[in-house]
Every structure is written in structure tokens, then in C-alpha cells.
Enzyme design. Structure first.
Site, PDB file in Angstrom:
ATOM      1  N   GLN A   1       0.824  -1.198   0.000  1.00 22.16           N
ATOM      2  CA  GLN A   1       0.000   0.000   0.000  1.00 22.16           C
ATOM      3  C   GLN A   1       0.868   1.262   0.000  1.00 22.16           C
ATOM      4  O   GLN A   1       1.926   1.299   0.608  1.00 22.16           O
ATOM      5  CB  GLN A   1      -0.930   0.006   1.207  1.00 22.16           C
ATOM      6  CG  GLN A   1      -1.999  -1.070   1.159  1.00 22.16           C
ATOM      7  CD  GLN A   1      -2.996  -0.850   0.038  1.00 22.16           C
ATOM      8  OE1 GLN A   1      -3.257   0.284  -0.365  1.00 22.16           O
ATOM      9  NE2 GLN A   1      -3.562  -1.926  -0.477  1.00 22.16           N
TER      10      GLN A   1
ATOM     11  N   ASP B   1      -8.447  -8.973  -3.703  1.00 21.28           N
ATOM     12  CA  ASP B   1      -7.948  -7.610  -3.855  1.00 21.28           C
ATOM     13  C   ASP B   1      -7.373  -7.493  -5.260  1.00 21.28           C
ATOM     14  O   ASP B   1      -6.150  -7.466  -5.449  1.00 21.28           O
ATOM     15  CB  ASP B   1      -6.880  -7.328  -2.786  1.00 21.28           C
ATOM     16  CG  ASP B   1      -6.405  -5.887  -2.797  1.00 21.28           C
ATOM     17  OD1 ASP B   1      -6.958  -5.078  -3.560  1.00 21.28           O
ATOM     18  OD2 ASP B   1      -5.471  -5.574  -2.044  1.00 21.28           O
TER      19      ASP B   1
ATOM     20  N   CYS C   1      -9.717  -0.790  -5.910  1.00 23.92           N
ATOM     21  CA  CYS C   1      -9.001   0.477  -6.022  1.00 23.92           C
ATOM     22  C   CYS C   1      -9.484   1.299  -7.203  1.00 23.92           C
ATOM     23  O   CYS C   1      -8.939   2.376  -7.465  1.00 23.92           O
ATOM     24  CB  CYS C   1      -7.494   0.237  -6.132  1.00 23.92           C
ATOM     25  SG  CYS C   1      -6.995  -0.741  -7.557  1.00 23.92           S
TER      26      CYS C   1
END
Length: 405
Positions: free
Chosen positions: A244, A336, A363
Site C-alpha cells: 500500500q 484484492d 481500487c
């Protein structure tokens, strides 16, 4: 020079621009805020759509601020498309775009499902500046750190990077060639809460003193790794592995994923597992955990992180697609995916496992809007959504969505 026009700015668009109208033509305007009246220069035009950049603000919105990076504003450097919008205004902007994209791409049923969840975009920090622990830049012909003008291949030398953490800005990388980079190099700089800083260029890593160093970076993680017992642990990953970008993101996202799933998740598969950020929490809650990741280095880091904590999981490296889950019977799937999202076929393969719980970290706003519609088509209900502004002054936002059936 293109045509100069006066526009009343309406709503924000996905990607950091705003919508104005010129006759029957939609104009996507950079550097504007909804509610403003601006003069803008059109630099590209098609039959029903044009693109323009703001050159003068005639009636500013209350959320307008002095641009956080004047050089980027002047030179059109990408990556700070909301640099003229206050942090509060950025949260409202991103919420509006999520709702709009969900309606446009996900359709009426998906938009209705989201509307029932009380969407709110939460800030990731008190300030949007000096929060990034990972940055990349190019080296120009003079050996200087540079970034591209948005939508071009033109490099602009930079003498600062306001979004990067102080640990990175203190290295003397910007506005000087003291690091003696080679023109054409691409440089990645990674910092961590443990005090490490690594500069990776041409496949080699260097420490803050410009000495050769290992690519391994150690990241502290604080949270309920084991249920009902807060701990602080350290995870390791290569500087070249995905991690991240915002310094608070690992703790924020880890905490939200664990809170959304609860303590008992049964037979679980994690897709796009990276270096094991979520894996270490999932392994303490699952009766059985398998993880899948495409990158070899990240997979090796995940194995080491799990082993160091004495946690059991079957960790796999390889291409992730619908066949990854073929023949599996699961209770929970956590994924993810990259910016492109999961896609219809992978969502269908998730549903075919019988999993009654899917936790999806996204995202990209448009990709989640599309994927959410696929989950609903497979009989899932959208139970929870949390959005976090972990990329202040950009149009990006992280979302954690829970689907159940």
C-alpha cells in the site's frame, strides 16, 4: 492554442475532471470544481465530447484551495488532479463519483443496493501531504528526477514531491543529481514505519546513505491480527513487491477487512494475496486458508510472513483466473484484484464455489461498480461498503465491499 470558452461546471467525472457543457457537447474540464464558472481552453474535441483545462476561475467554489503543488499545476504533471480541492471537498467529490459510476455502470439495481448502505468516504489522515511511503519517478537526460505531463511522454524535472513522506523527501532525490542516476532510469523509493528507506534503480537497492542494500522492507502492522487481542507485528516484503502507498493504508484496510468478515470465516480462499497483508489475519480466522498470488517475489514474502507468525495456509503462485477456483467448495472468498477488477467470469467462478461471503477490496470506482452488478446477478446481496481516501488530492479511492447470500 485551442478555443477559449466560458463554462458552468456541473458534476465531477471519473478520473478527476468535471463536466461542463458547450451547446450539445459535454466538456471534460481539468482543474475545476462543481459549481464554479471558469474559462477553459479546449485542447481536444470530438463530435459530442471535448476536453479542456481551466485557465481562469471566474466564480470559485468554497472548496477551492491554492494548489498543493504549484509546479504540477503549472506544468500539468499527472497524479495530483485534485490538488486544487480541499480534503473535505475531495471526500464529497469521491462520494459523488462512486454513486454516479455505480448508477451508470452497475445499473439501477446495483445503485439501489449501494444507496441502502449509507455510503461515506472516510479520510485516511488529518493531512493529505507527506503521506506516501512509496513513490516512483523517471530520470531525464540531465540525470534529474522527473515526472510526466499528464497524457504525454514529456518529462518535467521536479524539485520536491509534496505527497511523499518526509522520510523520502529528506533523501535529496529531487532538484539535484547528487544520486547520479542514469538518464532513462526509472526509480522506486520505499519507506517504512520502521525507519528503513530503500531506493531501487536498475534492479539494485540502496539505503539512505546510497550504499548497496537488501530490497527487503519491514512494515509494522497494528491491529487485531488474532481475534480479540490487539497486537503489533512486522511484515516483510521486497521493495519491488506491491504494498500500500499511503502510510496509514495497511492498518486501515486490514482493520476494515477483519471487521467486515468477523471471526469465523470457515474454508477460505484469498485471491491476489500479495505479500500477505490480509493473509496473516485470515489465517487466524479461517478453518482452512488457501492464498493465490501472481508474483513470485510477493508469494515468497507471504510464505515467510505466515511462517514467522506460526500460521498455516496453503500459498500458491500463478496466474489467477476462473480456473483457479474450479472444483472448490468454499465458505468465504477474499480478493484484492488489480485496477481492472475481477470481471464477470471470475465472479461467476466465485459464486460456483458456494461461498456465502465475498469480501472485495477495490481500487477503481468503475471496476467495482461493474463487479458489484455481477455479484448481484449471482444472487449475492450487497451488505457493507466502506470507502477510504488513501490517495488525497487524486481521484483514486479505496473501497472494501462485502457481499453475502
Amino acid at each position: 492554442m485551442g478555443e477559449i470558452v466560458e463554462l458552468n461546471i456541473e458534476s465531477p467525472a471519473h478520473g478527476g475532471e468535471c463536466i461542463g457543457r458547450l451547446g450539445g457537447k459535454v466538456v471534460l474540464v481539468s482543474g475545476a470544481i462543481p459549481g464554479e464558472t471558469v474559462k477553459a481552453e479546449i485542447y481536444k474535441s470530438k463530435k459530442t465530447l471535448a476536453w479542456a483545462k481551466t485557465i481562469e476561475v471566474l466564480h470559485p467554489a468554497g472548496e477551492r484551495i491554492a494548489h498543493i503543488w504549484p509546479l504540477a499545476e503549472k506544468e500539468g504533471i499527472g497524479g495530483v488532479e485534485l490538488g486544487h480541492v480541499s480534503l473535505r471537498g475531495g471526500l464529497d467529490w469521491k462520494r459523488a463519483v462512486i454513486l454516479d459510476q455505480t448508477r451508470r455502470i452497475g445499473g439501477g439495481e446495483t445503485a439501489e443496493a449501494l444507496a441502502g448502505l449509507g455510503l461515506e468516504v472516510k479520510s485516511g489522515a488529518e493531512t493529505g501531504l507527506h503521506q506516501r511511503i512509496r513513490v516512483e519517478f523517471e530520470v531525464n537526460e540531465q540525470g534529474l528526477a522527473s515526472m510526466y505531463r499528464a497524457g504525454s511522454h514529456e518529462l518535467v524535472p521536479i524539485d520536491s514531491m509534496p505527497l511523499a513522506c518526509e522520510q523520502i523527501n529528506s533523501l535529496g532525490l529531487f532538484g539535484t543529481n547528487t544520486w547520479q542516476f542514469t538518464p532513462g532510469d526509472r526509480v522506486r523509493v520505499v519507506a517504512s514505519g520502521s525507519g528503513e528507506t530503500k531506493v531501487v534503480v536498475a534492479g539494485k537497492a540502496f539505503d539512505s546513505d546510497r550504499q548497496p542494500a537488501s530490497k527487503t522492507v519491514h512494515y509494522p502492522l497494528t491491529g487485531y491480527i488474532f481475534p480479540n487481542s490487539p497486537q503489533q507485528i512486522t511484515l516483510a516484503a521486497k521493495a519491488t513487491d506491491f504494498w500500500q502507498t499511503h502510510k496509514n493504508a495497511p492498518n486501515i484496510l486490514f482493520g476494515e477487512v477483519m471487521a467486515a468478515l468477523g471471526d469465523d470465516i470457515g474454508n477460505t480462499v484469498e485471491l491476489f494475496a500479495g505479500s500477505g497483508l490480509f493473509s496473516v489475519g485470515l489465517a487466524t480466522r479461517a478453518s482452512r486458508l488457501e492464498t493465490f498470488e501472481g508474483g513470485t517475489s510477493a508469494t515468497n514474502s507471504a510464505k515467510k510472513n505466515l511462517t514467522a507468525l506460526g500460521l498455516n495456509a496453503r500459498v500458491h503462485q500463478g496466474r489467477i483466473g476462473p480456473k483457479t477456483l474450479e472444483g472448490k467448495r468454499l465458505d468465504t472468498v477474499v480478493l484484492d484484484p488489480p485496477r481492472s477488477g475481477a470481471g464477470r467470469k471470475l465472479v461467476e467462478s466465485i459464486a460456483a464455489t458456494g461461498a456465502n461471503k465475498v469480501l472485495h477490496i477495490a481500487c477503481d470506482i468503475a471496476a467495482l461498480a461493474r463487479d458489484a452488478s455481477y455479484y448481484l446477478a449471482q444472487g449475492y446481496k450487497w451488505r457493507r461498503i466502506r470507502a477510504f481516501d488513501l490517495f488525497p488530492y487524486t481521484s483514486h479511492v479505496e473501497q472494501v465491499a462485502l457481499f453475502e447470500r
